[in-house]
Design a protein around this motif. Structure first.
Motif, PDB file in Angstrom:
ATOM      1  N   ALA A  47     100.853  14.685 -60.896  1.00 63.76           N
ATOM      2  CA  ALA A  47     101.324  15.822 -61.711  1.00 63.76           C
ATOM      3  C   ALA A  47     102.206  15.274 -62.836  1.00 63.76           C
ATOM      4  O   ALA A  47     102.049  14.126 -63.255  1.00 63.76           O
ATOM      5  N   CYS A  48     103.156  16.105 -63.298  1.00 64.47           N
ATOM      6  CA  CYS A  48     103.936  15.745 -64.483  1.00 64.47           C
ATOM      7  C   CYS A  48     104.648  14.397 -64.362  1.00 64.47           C
ATOM      8  O   CYS A  48     104.777  13.668 -65.342  1.00 64.47           O
ATOM      9  N   CYS A  49     105.111  14.047 -63.177  1.00 62.72           N
ATOM     10  CA  CYS A  49     105.794  12.757 -63.002  1.00 62.72           C
ATOM     11  C   CYS A  49     104.881  11.599 -63.394  1.00 62.72           C
ATOM     12  O   CYS A  49     105.353  10.551 -63.840  1.00 62.72           O
ATOM     13  N   ALA A  50     103.571  11.796 -63.223  1.00 55.66           N
ATOM     14  CA  ALA A  50     102.631  10.716 -63.553  1.00 55.66           C
ATOM     15  C   ALA A  50     102.637  10.429 -65.052  1.00 55.66           C
ATOM     16  O   ALA A  50     102.386   9.287 -65.473  1.00 55.66           O
ATOM     17  N   SER A 112     111.150  14.444 -57.472  1.00 56.87           N
ATOM     18  CA  SER A 112     111.559  15.339 -56.369  1.00 56.87           C
ATOM     19  C   SER A 112     110.379  15.935 -55.633  1.00 56.87           C
ATOM     20  O   SER A 112     110.472  16.216 -54.448  1.00 56.87           O
ATOM     21  N   CYS A 113     109.256  16.156 -56.314  1.00 51.47           N
ATOM     22  CA  CYS A 113     108.090  16.734 -55.627  1.00 51.47           C
ATOM     23  C   CYS A 113     107.580  15.776 -54.560  1.00 51.47           C
ATOM     24  O   CYS A 113     107.325  16.179 -53.430  1.00 51.47           O
ATOM     25  N   ALA A 114     107.427  14.510 -54.939  1.00 53.45           N
ATOM     26  CA  ALA A 114     106.909  13.533 -53.970  1.00 53.45           C
ATOM     27  C   ALA A 114     107.925  13.310 -52.849  1.00 53.45           C
ATOM     28  O   ALA A 114     107.564  13.044 -51.709  1.00 53.45           O
ATOM     29  N   GLY A 142     114.507  12.588 -59.471  1.00 50.98           N
ATOM     30  CA  GLY A 142     114.361  13.040 -60.856  1.00 50.98           C
ATOM     31  C   GLY A 142     113.224  14.035 -60.961  1.00 50.98           C
ATOM     32  O   GLY A 142     112.363  14.083 -60.104  1.00 50.98           O
ATOM     33  N   CYS A 143     113.259  14.834 -62.004  1.00 46.08           N
ATOM     34  CA  CYS A 143     112.202  15.817 -62.210  1.00 46.08           C
ATOM     35  C   CYS A 143     111.895  15.925 -63.701  1.00 46.08           C
ATOM     36  O   CYS A 143     112.340  16.833 -64.348  1.00 46.08           O
ATOM     37  N   PRO A 144     111.125  14.968 -64.262  1.00 43.47           N
ATOM     38  CA  PRO A 144     110.640  13.755 -63.613  1.00 43.47           C
ATOM     39  C   PRO A 144     111.682  12.648 -63.754  1.00 43.47           C
ATOM     40  O   PRO A 144     112.594  12.758 -64.568  1.00 43.47           O
ATOM     41  N   PRO A 145     111.542  11.549 -62.999  1.00 43.71           N
ATOM     42  CA  PRO A 145     112.423  10.400 -63.234  1.00 43.71           C
ATOM     43  C   PRO A 145     112.111   9.794 -64.603  1.00 43.71           C
ATOM     44  O   PRO A 145     110.960   9.811 -65.037  1.00 43.71           O
TER      45      PRO A 145
HETATM   46  S1  SF4 Z   1     109.291  16.373 -59.771  1.00 39.99           S
HETATM   47 FE1  SF4 Z   1     109.255  17.678 -61.597  1.00 39.99          FE
HETATM   48  S2  SF4 Z   1     108.200  16.458 -63.134  1.00 39.99           S
HETATM   49 FE2  SF4 Z   1     107.710  15.552 -61.140  1.00 39.99          FE
HETATM   50  S3  SF4 Z   1     105.818  16.508 -60.466  1.00 39.99           S
HETATM   51 FE3  SF4 Z   1     107.491  17.720 -59.616  1.00 39.99          FE
HETATM   52  S4  SF4 Z   1     107.833  19.350 -61.119  1.00 39.99           S
HETATM   53 FE4  SF4 Z   1     106.634  17.741 -62.148  1.00 39.99          FE
END
Ligand code: SF4
Length: 328
Positions: A47-50, A112-114, A142-145
Protein backbone atom coordinates in the motif's frame (compact mmCIF):
# COMPACT_ATOMS: atom_id res chain seq x y z
CA UNK A 1 46.51 -25.56 20.99
CA UNK A 2 49.58 -25.10 18.84
CA UNK A 3 52.50 -22.81 19.61
CA UNK A 4 50.74 -19.45 19.72
CA UNK A 5 53.95 -17.41 19.95
CA UNK A 6 55.33 -19.14 16.88
CA UNK A 7 52.09 -18.59 15.00
CA UNK A 8 52.10 -14.87 15.81
CA UNK A 9 55.73 -14.67 14.73
CA UNK A 10 54.86 -16.39 11.45
CA UNK A 11 51.99 -13.95 10.94
CA UNK A 12 54.40 -11.09 11.61
CA UNK A 13 56.74 -12.42 8.94
CA UNK A 14 53.86 -12.93 6.54
CA UNK A 15 52.66 -9.35 7.02
CA UNK A 16 56.08 -8.09 5.90
CA UNK A 17 55.52 -9.55 2.42
CA UNK A 18 54.67 -6.86 -0.14
CA UNK A 19 50.88 -6.61 -0.64
CA UNK A 20 50.08 -9.18 2.05
CA UNK A 21 46.99 -8.70 4.26
CA UNK A 22 45.79 -10.93 7.01
CA UNK A 23 42.45 -10.82 8.73
CA UNK A 24 41.65 -13.01 11.69
CA UNK A 25 38.07 -13.55 12.82
CA UNK A 26 35.52 -16.21 13.75
CA UNK A 27 33.61 -17.80 10.87
CA UNK A 28 30.31 -16.86 12.56
CA UNK A 29 31.35 -13.19 12.48
CA UNK A 30 32.47 -13.53 8.88
CA UNK A 31 29.12 -15.00 7.84
CA UNK A 32 27.20 -12.38 9.84
CA UNK A 33 29.22 -9.65 8.15
CA UNK A 34 28.53 -11.19 4.73
CA UNK A 35 24.81 -11.54 5.51
CA UNK A 36 24.35 -8.02 6.77
CA UNK A 37 26.31 -6.55 3.86
CA UNK A 38 24.29 -8.30 1.18
CA UNK A 39 20.64 -8.15 2.19
CA UNK A 40 18.55 -8.87 -0.88
CA UNK A 41 14.98 -7.71 -0.34
CA UNK A 42 11.99 -9.22 -2.10
CA UNK A 43 10.57 -6.67 -4.51
CA UNK A 44 6.97 -6.20 -3.49
CA UNK A 45 4.76 -3.67 -1.75
CA UNK A 46 1.25 -3.59 -0.34
CA UNK A 47 0.00 0.00 0.00
CA UNK A 48 1.08 3.62 0.47
CA UNK A 49 4.13 2.71 2.57
CA UNK A 50 5.49 0.88 -0.48
CA UNK A 51 5.67 4.20 -2.35
CA UNK A 52 7.96 5.54 0.36
CA UNK A 53 9.98 2.34 0.17
CA UNK A 54 10.41 2.88 -3.58
CA UNK A 55 11.72 6.37 -2.85
CA UNK A 56 14.17 4.82 -0.38
CA UNK A 57 15.48 2.50 -3.09
CA UNK A 58 15.79 5.30 -5.63
CA UNK A 59 18.99 7.18 -6.46
CA UNK A 60 18.56 9.95 -3.89
CA UNK A 61 18.87 7.51 -0.98
CA UNK A 62 20.57 4.71 -2.90
CA UNK A 63 20.26 1.50 -0.93
CA UNK A 64 22.70 -0.21 -3.31
CA UNK A 65 25.48 1.30 -1.23
CA UNK A 66 24.32 -0.94 1.64
CA UNK A 67 24.69 -3.96 -0.63
CA UNK A 68 20.95 -4.20 -1.18
CA UNK A 69 19.61 -5.37 -4.51
CA UNK A 70 15.90 -6.07 -4.83
CA UNK A 71 15.00 -9.46 -6.22
CA UNK A 72 11.88 -10.38 -8.17
CA UNK A 73 11.90 -13.96 -6.92
CA UNK A 74 11.53 -14.98 -3.28
CA UNK A 75 14.00 -17.82 -3.95
CA UNK A 76 16.76 -15.24 -4.31
CA UNK A 77 15.66 -12.92 -1.50
CA UNK A 78 16.55 -13.08 2.17
CA UNK A 79 14.79 -9.93 3.40
CA UNK A 80 11.09 -9.15 3.29
CA UNK A 81 10.13 -5.53 3.89
CA UNK A 82 6.39 -5.57 4.56
CA UNK A 83 5.37 -2.06 3.51
CA UNK A 84 1.63 -1.41 3.62
CA UNK A 85 -1.66 -2.70 4.93
CA UNK A 86 -1.80 -6.49 5.20
CA UNK A 87 -5.24 -7.66 4.14
CA UNK A 88 -6.44 -11.12 5.01
CA UNK A 89 -6.44 -12.00 1.34
CA UNK A 90 -2.79 -10.95 0.96
CA UNK A 91 -1.87 -12.47 4.33
CA UNK A 92 -1.83 -15.98 2.95
CA UNK A 93 0.22 -14.87 -0.07
CA UNK A 94 2.73 -13.11 2.20
CA UNK A 95 3.14 -16.25 4.22
CA UNK A 96 3.68 -18.28 1.04
CA UNK A 97 6.30 -15.81 -0.22
CA UNK A 98 8.02 -15.88 3.16
CA UNK A 99 8.10 -19.67 3.09
CA UNK A 100 9.64 -19.56 -0.40
CA UNK A 101 12.44 -17.18 0.60
CA UNK A 102 15.92 -18.49 1.12
CA UNK A 103 17.29 -18.78 4.64
CA UNK A 104 18.50 -17.27 6.83
CA UNK A 105 15.84 -14.64 6.25
CA UNK A 106 14.65 -11.53 7.97
CA UNK A 107 11.52 -9.40 8.03
CA UNK A 108 11.08 -5.68 8.54
CA UNK A 109 7.53 -4.49 9.31
CA UNK A 110 7.49 -0.97 7.86
CA UNK A 111 4.69 1.41 8.81
CA UNK A 112 1.88 1.29 11.33
CA UNK A 113 -0.34 -0.86 9.10
CA UNK A 114 2.22 -3.64 8.84
CA UNK A 115 3.02 -3.31 12.55
CA UNK A 116 -0.51 -3.32 13.96
CA UNK A 117 -3.15 -2.80 11.26
CA UNK A 118 -3.17 0.90 12.21
CA UNK A 119 -6.43 2.70 11.34
CA UNK A 120 -7.76 -0.52 9.84
CA UNK A 121 -6.97 -2.74 12.79
CA UNK A 122 -10.63 -3.55 13.47
CA UNK A 123 -11.69 -3.77 9.84
CA UNK A 124 -12.97 -7.21 8.94
CA UNK A 125 -10.55 -7.60 6.01
CA UNK A 126 -7.29 -6.51 7.66
CA UNK A 127 -4.69 -8.51 9.58
CA UNK A 128 -3.89 -6.62 12.81
CA UNK A 129 -0.12 -6.74 12.28
CA UNK A 130 2.01 -8.89 9.98
CA UNK A 131 3.55 -10.64 13.00
CA UNK A 132 0.27 -12.51 13.30
CA UNK A 133 1.46 -14.41 10.22
CA UNK A 134 5.27 -14.32 10.03
CA UNK A 135 8.04 -13.47 12.51
CA UNK A 136 9.32 -9.89 12.43
CA UNK A 137 12.87 -8.75 13.26
CA UNK A 138 12.59 -4.96 13.09
CA UNK A 139 9.59 -2.63 13.31
CA UNK A 140 9.79 0.78 11.59
CA UNK A 141 7.01 3.07 12.83
CA UNK A 142 5.41 5.81 10.74
CA UNK A 143 2.47 6.40 8.46
CA UNK A 144 4.33 6.13 6.19
CA UNK A 145 7.90 5.96 7.55
CA UNK A 146 10.24 8.41 5.82
CA UNK A 147 13.13 7.05 3.71
CA UNK A 148 15.42 8.01 6.60
CA UNK A 149 13.32 5.84 8.92
CA UNK A 150 13.46 2.97 6.42
CA UNK A 151 17.26 3.27 6.29
CA UNK A 152 17.42 3.46 10.08
CA UNK A 153 15.39 0.24 10.29
CA UNK A 154 17.62 -1.49 7.76
CA UNK A 155 20.76 -0.40 9.61
CA UNK A 156 19.23 -1.61 12.86
CA UNK A 157 18.69 -4.99 11.22
CA UNK A 158 22.30 -4.95 10.02
CA UNK A 159 23.45 -4.30 13.59
CA UNK A 160 21.35 -7.14 14.92
CA UNK A 161 22.75 -9.50 12.27
CA UNK A 162 26.37 -8.39 12.88
CA UNK A 163 25.97 -9.02 16.58
CA UNK A 164 24.55 -12.48 15.91
CA UNK A 165 21.28 -11.53 17.59
CA UNK A 166 18.87 -11.88 14.73
CA UNK A 167 16.44 -14.27 16.40
CA UNK A 168 13.07 -13.73 14.81
CA UNK A 169 10.44 -12.07 16.97
CA UNK A 170 7.23 -13.96 17.46
CA UNK A 171 3.85 -12.70 18.41
CA UNK A 172 3.01 -12.23 22.06
CA UNK A 173 0.84 -14.91 23.60
CA UNK A 174 -2.93 -14.54 23.75
CA UNK A 175 -3.07 -13.70 27.43
CA UNK A 176 -1.08 -10.50 26.88
CA UNK A 177 -3.35 -9.28 24.14
CA UNK A 178 -6.83 -7.98 24.98
CA UNK A 179 -9.67 -9.81 23.34
CA UNK A 180 -10.61 -7.71 20.35
CA UNK A 181 -14.32 -7.98 21.20
CA UNK A 182 -13.73 -6.57 24.69
CA UNK A 183 -12.30 -3.30 23.43
CA UNK A 184 -14.89 -0.61 23.98
CA UNK A 185 -15.66 1.50 20.96
CA UNK A 186 -15.63 5.20 21.74
CA UNK A 187 -19.12 6.59 21.34
CA UNK A 188 -19.36 9.63 19.16
CA UNK A 189 -22.12 12.18 19.10
CA UNK A 190 -23.94 12.67 15.87
CA UNK A 191 -21.81 15.24 14.11
CA UNK A 192 -24.43 16.39 11.68
CA UNK A 193 -27.94 17.32 12.64
CA UNK A 194 -29.29 19.02 9.60
CA UNK A 195 -30.87 17.85 6.36
CA UNK A 196 -32.73 15.12 8.23
CA UNK A 197 -35.99 13.99 6.72
CA UNK A 198 -38.61 11.52 7.83
CA UNK A 199 -38.09 8.05 6.30
CA UNK A 200 -41.70 7.94 5.05
CA UNK A 201 -41.14 11.00 2.88
CA UNK A 202 -37.93 9.70 1.26
CA UNK A 203 -39.48 8.78 -2.10
CA UNK A 204 -41.25 12.12 -2.48
CA UNK A 205 -38.14 13.99 -1.41
CA UNK A 206 -36.01 12.13 -3.98
CA UNK A 207 -38.54 12.88 -6.73
CA UNK A 208 -38.41 16.54 -5.76
CA UNK A 209 -34.60 16.56 -5.75
CA UNK A 210 -34.48 14.90 -9.17
CA UNK A 211 -36.99 17.40 -10.61
CA UNK A 212 -34.67 20.21 -9.42
CA UNK A 213 -31.92 18.86 -11.67
CA UNK A 214 -29.92 16.70 -9.26
CA UNK A 215 -29.64 13.87 -11.73
CA UNK A 216 -26.66 12.02 -10.25
CA UNK A 217 -26.49 10.08 -7.00
CA UNK A 218 -22.96 10.21 -5.64
CA UNK A 219 -23.41 7.76 -2.82
CA UNK A 220 -25.61 6.16 -0.24
CA UNK A 221 -23.92 5.26 2.98
CA UNK A 222 -24.84 4.52 6.56
CA UNK A 223 -23.46 5.25 10.01
CA UNK A 224 -24.03 3.13 13.08
CA UNK A 225 -24.61 5.44 16.06
CA UNK A 226 -25.45 2.44 18.23
CA UNK A 227 -28.86 3.80 19.25
CA UNK A 228 -29.86 3.98 15.57
CA UNK A 229 -28.60 3.74 12.01
CA UNK A 230 -28.44 6.90 9.92
CA UNK A 231 -28.60 6.74 6.12
CA UNK A 232 -26.94 9.52 4.13
CA UNK A 233 -27.68 10.28 0.48
CA UNK A 234 -25.68 12.71 -1.66
CA UNK A 235 -26.96 14.02 -5.02
CA UNK A 236 -25.27 16.26 -7.62
CA UNK A 237 -26.37 18.46 -10.51
CA UNK A 238 -24.21 17.39 -13.43
CA UNK A 239 -24.30 20.80 -15.13
CA UNK A 240 -22.86 22.87 -12.26
CA UNK A 241 -21.66 20.32 -9.68
CA UNK A 242 -24.08 21.64 -7.05
CA UNK A 243 -24.73 19.08 -4.33
CA UNK A 244 -27.47 18.29 -1.84
CA UNK A 245 -27.37 15.86 1.06
CA UNK A 246 -30.20 14.26 2.98
CA UNK A 247 -30.10 12.06 6.08
CA UNK A 248 -32.64 9.59 7.41
CA UNK A 249 -32.65 8.20 10.91
CA UNK A 250 -34.01 4.63 10.84
CA UNK A 251 -36.28 3.06 13.42
CA UNK A 252 -35.48 -0.32 14.94
CA UNK A 253 -36.95 -2.22 11.95
CA UNK A 254 -34.00 -0.93 9.86
CA UNK A 255 -36.26 -0.73 6.80
CA UNK A 256 -36.51 2.01 4.21
CA UNK A 257 -37.93 2.37 0.70
CA UNK A 258 -35.56 1.72 -2.18
CA UNK A 259 -35.01 4.72 -4.45
CA UNK A 260 -33.89 2.64 -7.45
CA UNK A 261 -37.07 3.56 -9.35
CA UNK A 262 -35.99 7.21 -9.25
CA UNK A 263 -32.21 6.77 -9.33
CA UNK A 264 -31.26 3.45 -11.04
CA UNK A 265 -27.64 4.06 -9.93
CA UNK A 266 -28.78 3.46 -6.35
CA UNK A 267 -29.19 -0.25 -7.12
CA UNK A 268 -25.69 -1.44 -6.18
CA UNK A 269 -25.20 1.25 -3.54
CA UNK A 270 -28.26 0.04 -1.61
CA UNK A 271 -27.01 -3.53 -1.96
CA UNK A 272 -23.67 -2.50 -0.49
CA UNK A 273 -25.35 -0.78 2.47
CA UNK A 274 -27.51 -3.87 2.96
CA UNK A 275 -24.41 -6.06 2.83
CA UNK A 276 -22.46 -4.02 5.40
CA UNK A 277 -25.24 -2.75 7.70
CA UNK A 278 -28.21 -5.09 7.14
CA UNK A 279 -30.56 -2.25 6.16
CA UNK A 280 -33.56 -3.60 4.19
CA UNK A 281 -34.42 -1.53 1.13
CA UNK A 282 -38.02 -2.37 0.35
CA UNK A 283 -38.96 -2.88 -3.32
CA UNK A 284 -35.30 -3.16 -4.30
CA UNK A 285 -35.13 -5.32 -7.47
CA UNK A 286 -32.39 -7.63 -6.15
CA UNK A 287 -31.45 -7.09 -2.53
CA UNK A 288 -28.63 -9.60 -2.16
CA UNK A 289 -25.12 -9.55 -0.77
CA UNK A 290 -22.71 -7.82 -3.13
CA UNK A 291 -19.30 -7.99 -1.42
CA UNK A 292 -19.64 -10.76 1.14
CA UNK A 293 -20.56 -14.39 0.36
CA UNK A 294 -24.31 -15.14 0.41
CA UNK A 295 -24.04 -17.25 3.56
CA UNK A 296 -22.01 -14.68 5.49
CA UNK A 297 -23.04 -14.29 9.13
CA UNK A 298 -23.72 -10.73 10.32
CA UNK A 299 -23.07 -7.28 8.90
CA UNK A 300 -19.40 -6.25 9.18
CA UNK A 301 -19.80 -2.49 9.64
CA UNK A 302 -22.24 -2.69 12.54
CA UNK A 303 -20.64 -1.75 15.84
CA UNK A 304 -21.80 -4.96 17.51
CA UNK A 305 -20.32 -7.14 14.77
CA UNK A 306 -18.23 -9.86 16.37
CA UNK A 307 -14.79 -10.08 14.83
CA UNK A 308 -14.38 -13.79 15.47
CA UNK A 309 -17.72 -15.04 14.22
CA UNK A 310 -17.18 -14.83 10.49
CA UNK A 311 -16.08 -17.62 8.23
CA UNK A 312 -12.92 -18.47 6.36
CA UNK A 313 -11.26 -17.41 4.16
CA UNK A 314 -12.29 -13.80 4.61
CA UNK A 315 -11.86 -13.38 8.35
CA UNK A 316 -9.73 -16.05 9.92
CA UNK A 317 -10.04 -16.50 13.65
CA UNK A 318 -7.11 -15.95 15.98
CA UNK A 319 -6.63 -19.74 16.05
CA UNK A 320 -6.45 -19.83 12.26
CA UNK A 321 -3.68 -17.22 12.27
CA UNK A 322 -1.84 -19.21 14.91
CA UNK A 323 -2.11 -22.40 12.86
CA UNK A 324 -0.61 -20.63 9.85
CA UNK A 325 2.31 -19.56 11.98
CA UNK A 326 3.07 -22.98 13.38
CA UNK A 327 3.34 -24.29 9.83
CA UNK A 328 6.32 -22.03 9.14
S1 SF4 B 1 0.92 3.00 7.60
FE1 SF4 B 1 -0.06 4.76 6.61
S2 SF4 B 1 1.12 5.09 4.75
FE2 SF4 B 1 1.57 3.00 5.45
S3 SF4 B 1 0.13 1.67 4.41
FE3 SF4 B 1 -0.80 2.23 6.36
S4 SF4 B 1 -2.06 4.02 5.89
FE4 SF4 B 1 -0.61 3.77 4.18
Amino acid sequence: MGDVKKSLKDIGSFMKLPGANLFITKTADLFNWANKSSLWPLSFGLACCAIEMMATFSSRYDLDRLGMITRASPRQADLMIVAGTVTVKMGERIKTLYDQMTGPKWVIAAGSCAISGDHYRHVYSVVPGVDWIIPVDVYVPGCPPTPEAFIDGIMELQNIISNGKSNPTFNSVDSERPNINDIKVKKKEILFNENFIDGHSLINKCKEIKSEGYDYINFITATDFEDSLVLTYLFTKNNNNEKVEINVKLDSSNKIDSITQIYPGAEWQEREVFDMFGIKFENHPKLERILMPDDWVGYPLLKDYKMEQAKLPYRPSREDYESWKTKL
